[in-house]
Design a protein around this motif. Structure first.
Motif, short mmCIF file in Angstrom:
data_model
loop_
_atom_site.label_atom_id
_atom_site.label_comp_id
_atom_site.label_asym_id
_atom_site.label_seq_id
_atom_site.Cartn_x
_atom_site.Cartn_y
_atom_site.Cartn_z
N ALA A 1 41.72 19.58 -0.96
CA ALA A 1 43.02 19.19 -1.49
C ALA A 1 44.11 19.43 -0.44
N LEU A 2 44.01 20.55 0.27
CA LEU A 2 45.01 20.81 1.30
C LEU A 2 44.94 19.76 2.42
N ALA A 3 43.70 19.38 2.81
CA ALA A 3 43.54 18.34 3.83
C ALA A 3 44.15 17.03 3.35
N ALA A 4 43.95 16.71 2.07
CA ALA A 4 44.50 15.47 1.52
C ALA A 4 46.03 15.54 1.49
N GLY A 5 46.55 16.71 1.19
CA GLY A 5 48.00 16.88 1.15
C GLY A 5 48.63 16.68 2.51
N ARG A 6 47.90 17.05 3.56
CA ARG A 6 48.41 16.84 4.91
C ARG A 6 48.52 15.36 5.24
N ARG A 7 47.78 14.53 4.50
CA ARG A 7 47.82 13.08 4.73
C ARG A 7 48.64 12.36 3.67
N ASP A 8 49.44 13.12 2.90
CA ASP A 8 50.31 12.52 1.88
C ASP A 8 49.56 11.69 0.86
N MET A 9 48.40 12.13 0.44
CA MET A 9 47.68 11.33 -0.55
C MET A 9 48.27 11.57 -1.95
N ASP A 10 48.08 10.61 -2.83
CA ASP A 10 48.54 10.82 -4.20
C ASP A 10 47.48 11.59 -4.99
N TRP A 11 47.76 11.86 -6.25
CA TRP A 11 46.88 12.76 -7.01
C TRP A 11 45.48 12.20 -7.22
N GLY B 1 44.00 10.26 -5.03
CA GLY B 1 43.38 10.47 -3.73
C GLY B 1 42.92 11.90 -3.55
N VAL B 2 43.75 12.85 -3.97
CA VAL B 2 43.40 14.26 -3.86
C VAL B 2 42.12 14.55 -4.65
N SER B 3 42.03 14.03 -5.88
CA SER B 3 40.82 14.26 -6.68
C SER B 3 39.59 13.65 -6.03
N ILE B 4 39.75 12.42 -5.51
CA ILE B 4 38.60 11.74 -4.90
C ILE B 4 38.12 12.50 -3.66
N ILE B 5 39.08 12.87 -2.79
CA ILE B 5 38.71 13.61 -1.59
C ILE B 5 38.02 14.92 -1.97
N ALA B 6 38.52 15.58 -3.02
CA ALA B 6 37.92 16.85 -3.43
C ALA B 6 36.48 16.64 -3.89
N CYS B 7 36.25 15.63 -4.73
CA CYS B 7 34.89 15.38 -5.22
C CYS B 7 33.96 15.00 -4.07
N VAL B 8 34.45 14.16 -3.15
CA VAL B 8 33.61 13.75 -2.03
C VAL B 8 33.27 14.96 -1.15
N THR B 9 34.26 15.82 -0.90
CA THR B 9 34.01 16.98 -0.04
C THR B 9 33.05 17.97 -0.69
N ALA B 10 33.29 18.26 -1.97
CA ALA B 10 32.51 19.31 -2.62
C ALA B 10 31.12 18.82 -3.02
N LEU B 11 31.01 17.55 -3.41
CA LEU B 11 29.73 17.07 -3.95
C LEU B 11 29.06 16.05 -3.04
N GLY B 12 29.78 15.59 -1.98
CA GLY B 12 29.26 14.52 -1.14
C GLY B 12 28.05 14.94 -0.32
N GLY C 1 39.65 19.36 -11.12
CA GLY C 1 40.60 20.33 -11.68
C GLY C 1 41.07 21.31 -10.62
N ALA C 2 40.13 21.85 -9.86
CA ALA C 2 40.50 22.82 -8.83
C ALA C 2 41.44 22.19 -7.80
N ALA C 3 41.17 20.91 -7.48
CA ALA C 3 41.98 20.23 -6.46
C ALA C 3 43.41 20.02 -6.98
N LEU C 4 43.55 19.58 -8.22
CA LEU C 4 44.89 19.31 -8.76
C LEU C 4 45.66 20.62 -8.92
#
Lengths: 204, 204, 204
Positions: free
Chosen positions: A18-28, A30-41, A69-72
């Motif tokens: 989520a922090l990495a996504a925030g550095r790229r100005d992603m919306d919520w 995007g933050v959830s998707i990046i989190a799922c991909v990172t944690a479960l990918g 949830g954790a990402a948001l």
């Protein structure tokens, strides 16, 4: 116990993602998707490559909710996160060794050759972070510095070695994860790096 | 009817993909590849992750020809395309909701949990565009703005809800797609956006 | 014979991948990973998309060692590599046609339609290089210039055509690979390119 560690690990991965996504100005979303991909990918890629169906989150969709949830939550309380930096580094390292051991166990259970078992651990531990970096349009960090993949290989090799010597499963797991965790934190603290290969020649 | 909509959808996706490829100066082979990946990549990723073999275009290779043909035609008549901008936005939105409903149906037919059914719709609807952006070396648009993934989730949820209430299959499909389409076009028109998470701190 | 050519091909791909990794200052682990992904990623993607399990390196993990070994050796002796440029171009082209024929044979053996057989050859021949470019954060070279994918399609079509005409398997293989190899080297020498599609309009 491995399940508890696994849930802690995907939560930690989701938060750093989520922090990495925030550095790229992603919306919520995007933050959830990046989190799922990172944690479960990483686990998903492992299952797909090994033909080990169904993949984890198809059987346990609750992991998707935990991760998103954790990402948001992280996005909401991000200002506090700065103070927690060192806790994050520990959780991230914990995630790496937990994912690695889980990946090794799954490939082991499929009776695959030792090299493949180690790769399975490495993919489970490291591929999520690589996918995150690709989606954020970075060169994957793992390929450039930090002993990330190396920690995974060492952890996996210790786990397999301990199992081969007939040690108890729990003992093998705890031992290899403890050494891997220590290795990772020492590498971060002393800034250990693998030698780099620098090549300059535009022949192609 | 869904088949007709599907063919329209992959054609539209192929055409927008061709324009994206043209912005990166790709050659004709690159244009065709980008078009196939964009139009068929979401469904392929879904099938691979769910272990749903054979993937669509292996059973129906004619879709590859339709996609590549539409892309090359687009490259030929690109100057006219500028005039057709609004038609494209409609077709692209149509593709999103059609892909979403198809993805939900496939996961539903495999008796997967509801969360996974929604994710299946989202992957089918959105992943093609993400793969296109990765191949074009962009941060996927979907992660940064536009209510693209949200439209997919809403469409899928409506479709599942309608089915759950015992509505006729065709009615559920048409209703959820109509609402999703309207949502998407309103979002574009009024520039609706999800809140962004902006984080600046190089702690890693 | 195909096995010998295959080993030569993955070695050559690993070496060119190592040089690409060196241009991005990757460390030794990164070099090994990029090499494995480049040399074995095309075949892995093909197997995963076609549902053809287990993937090659799971059955033959020794290919992972050959690939990583070749890459690390390349990193050690990189200064000499500059002199070997033309040999590399030949080996790289050889890899392309060998991978293509292998990919076609596997899809053929699964009784898949001709279009899919050609795509299978193209994915096997080209996708490794695309994955390498994505990990190195480049727009895949293949999409922008060089008759790389085209060579693959021509090689595959000749191979299938020769088989269809009832030619002996070895003859079909050698003939199509020889023509493909010549095509590729002529394309490089005379700088043949596909027409490009250049489009400038930020309508999206």
């Amino acid at each position: 116990m491995l399940l508890v560690l696994y849930v802690i690990a995907i939560t930690a991965e989701a938060m750093t993602a989520a922090l990495a996504a925030g550095r790229r100005d992603m919306d919520w979303v995007g933050v959830s998707i990046i989190a799922c991909v990172t944690a479960l990918g990483g686990g998903t890629l492992r299952d797909v490559v090994l033909g080990h169906y169904p993949v984890t989150w198809v059987r346990h969709p609750e992991y998707l909710w935990i991760t998103a949830g954790a990402a948001l939550l992280t996005a909401l309380v991000a200002p506090i996160m700065r103070r927690l930096r060192s806790i994050f580094l520990w959780l991230d390292a914990l995630g790496l060794v937990v994912f690695t051991v889980i990946g090794c166990q799954i490939a082991s259970g499929m009776q695959l050759p030792i090299t493949v078992v180690l790769i399975s651990g490495m993919v489970t531990g490291c591929a999520g972070g690589m996918l995150r970096d690709i989606l954020c349009n970075d060169i994957p960090l793992l390929l450039r510095k930090e002993l990330y993949a190396s920690v995974s290989v060492v952890t996996g090799a210790l786990f397999l070695g301990a199992q081969h010597l007939g040690l108890n499963l729990n003992l093998s797991m705890i031992g290899s994860m403890a050494v891997g965790l220590a290795f990772r934190m020492l590498a971060l603290h002393y800034n250990w790096q693998m030698p780099k290969f620098v090549y300059r020649d535009e022949w192609r």
